[in-house]
Design an enzyme around this catalytic site. Sequence first.
Site, PDB file in Angstrom:
ATOM      1  N   GLN A   1      32.087  26.519   0.665  1.00  0.00           N
ATOM      2  CA  GLN A   1      31.004  25.867   1.406  1.00  0.00           C
ATOM      3  C   GLN A   1      31.069  26.371   2.852  1.00  0.00           C
ATOM      4  O   GLN A   1      31.885  25.910   3.652  1.00  0.00           O
ATOM      5  CB  GLN A   1      31.160  24.354   1.345  1.00  0.00           C
ATOM      6  CG  GLN A   1      31.326  23.813  -0.075  1.00  0.00           C
ATOM      7  CD  GLN A   1      30.053  23.907  -0.897  1.00  0.00           C
ATOM      8  OE1 GLN A   1      29.074  23.222  -0.620  1.00  0.00           O
ATOM      9  NE2 GLN A   1      30.073  24.750  -1.922  1.00  0.00           N
TER      10      GLN A   1
ATOM     11  N   ALA B   1      25.242  14.498   0.267  1.00  0.00           N
ATOM     12  CA  ALA B   1      25.826  15.711  -0.302  1.00  0.00           C
ATOM     13  C   ALA B   1      25.346  16.962   0.423  1.00  0.00           C
ATOM     14  O   ALA B   1      24.530  16.906   1.342  1.00  0.00           O
ATOM     15  CB  ALA B   1      25.493  15.789  -1.790  1.00  0.00           C
ATOM     16  N   HIS B   2      25.856  18.107  -0.029  1.00  0.00           N
ATOM     17  CA  HIS B   2      25.579  19.377   0.636  1.00  0.00           C
ATOM     18  C   HIS B   2      24.097  19.761   0.573  1.00  0.00           C
ATOM     19  O   HIS B   2      23.408  19.515  -0.407  1.00  0.00           O
ATOM     20  CB  HIS B   2      26.442  20.507   0.056  1.00  0.00           C
ATOM     21  CG  HIS B   2      26.284  20.734  -1.413  1.00  0.00           C
ATOM     22  ND1 HIS B   2      27.088  21.600  -2.101  1.00  0.00           N
ATOM     23  CD2 HIS B   2      25.444  20.226  -2.324  1.00  0.00           C
ATOM     24  CE1 HIS B   2      26.750  21.619  -3.374  1.00  0.00           C
ATOM     25  NE2 HIS B   2      25.744  20.786  -3.527  1.00  0.00           N
ATOM     26  N   ASN B   3      23.641  20.335   1.668  1.00  0.00           N
ATOM     27  CA  ASN B   3      22.276  20.851   1.793  1.00  0.00           C
ATOM     28  C   ASN B   3      21.191  19.780   1.714  1.00  0.00           C
ATOM     29  O   ASN B   3      20.016  20.088   1.540  1.00  0.00           O
ATOM     30  CB  ASN B   3      21.991  21.935   0.754  1.00  0.00           C
ATOM     31  CG  ASN B   3      22.805  23.191   0.986  1.00  0.00           C
ATOM     32  OD1 ASN B   3      23.877  23.352   0.404  1.00  0.00           O
ATOM     33  ND2 ASN B   3      22.331  24.074   1.855  1.00  0.00           N
TER      34      ASN B   3
ATOM     35  N   SER C   1      21.032  19.128  -2.096  1.00  0.00           N
ATOM     36  CA  SER C   1      19.773  19.862  -1.896  1.00  0.00           C
ATOM     37  C   SER C   1      18.522  18.991  -2.018  1.00  0.00           C
ATOM     38  O   SER C   1      17.419  19.513  -2.190  1.00  0.00           O
ATOM     39  CB  SER C   1      19.663  21.041  -2.872  1.00  0.00           C
ATOM     40  OG  SER C   1      20.728  21.958  -2.655  1.00  0.00           O
TER      41      SER C   1
END
Length: 347
Positions: A198, A239-241, A259
């Site tokens: 990441q 969470a990520h993005n 995302s």
Amino acid sequence: MVFTARQIADFIQGKIEGDENITVSTFAKIEEGIPGAISFLSNPKYTHFIYDTLSSIVLINEDVVLEKPVKTTLIRVKNAYECIAKLLQMYQAALPKKNEISKLAAISSTAKIGNECYIGAFSYIGDNVIIGNDTQIYPHVVIDDGVNIGEHCIIYPNVTIYKDCRLGNNVTIHAGSVIGADGFGFAPNADGYDKIPQIGIVVIEDDVEIGANSCVDRSTMGKTIIHKGVKLDNLVQIAHNVEVGENTVMSAQSGVAGSTKVGQWCMFGGQVGIAGHITIGDKTFLGAQSGVPGNIKGNVTLIGTPPTDPKLYFKSIAISRKLPEIYKQLNELQKQVEQLKALNDKD
């Protein structure tokens, strides 16, 4: 600090009913009122407390009709909840702030610390970190290399901010939260899972508040973005993005998977779960424990899993409670039908 009812009314543009010279120096809940305290009434469930409260002043909405006289001085306003918030903000702003840097803090020689900052004992400030003016870093905070923090921020104890993350001005992060930990990225293979590095960052814009023990994960690539004015409760997972739009609020134990794009002015109740790679439109209001598997256009209030119009949701809940009785009736009807078929076959 001591204020009169007249001074308070002038500040919040309220109308006094009672003694305009009475003074207060503290705050109290209406049910726990004491002389010299100011309270507020915004929830009708607490109206009965106003007749016996010992608080010297009570803020009350303009349209509230009382059934009998009260002993306290009232200040009527359009929105008592908003007004007490303004008074609490003013009170907090007037409290003295720490502005010393502890000798027990570990600060890189390449870090740049602004004016009037507080850095508590056993905090760590990494290489090339930039911290703006009047920012407070409480004890045991870890700020990794390359982090940039704006002005007038408050970072409470045991917060960890990972490498290269960016925080704007007036950001508050409560104890135990983690900003910029790795997103949950693993690719399955024949032997298990390959870690997907990441390499992105987290960007938190101005006027954001993040509750205790919450996590905002760094992106796989690019940015995880928390836009201006967002408020996250305790134990929230981003969470990520993910991108969270301006002025959106999320209650405790809510989570947004990777995302996903969340719009502006959304409100999520406790334990709301949002699936990944979807879009939630502006002004989406989700009741507690809603589970969202797909896109929502916005400007809507929903509850349940999948999210449903509240009226339909509660109708379905009412019907579901009758299912055992309906099932019993269905079995009886089936027996009667079979009996009728048997008689018909004999004829």
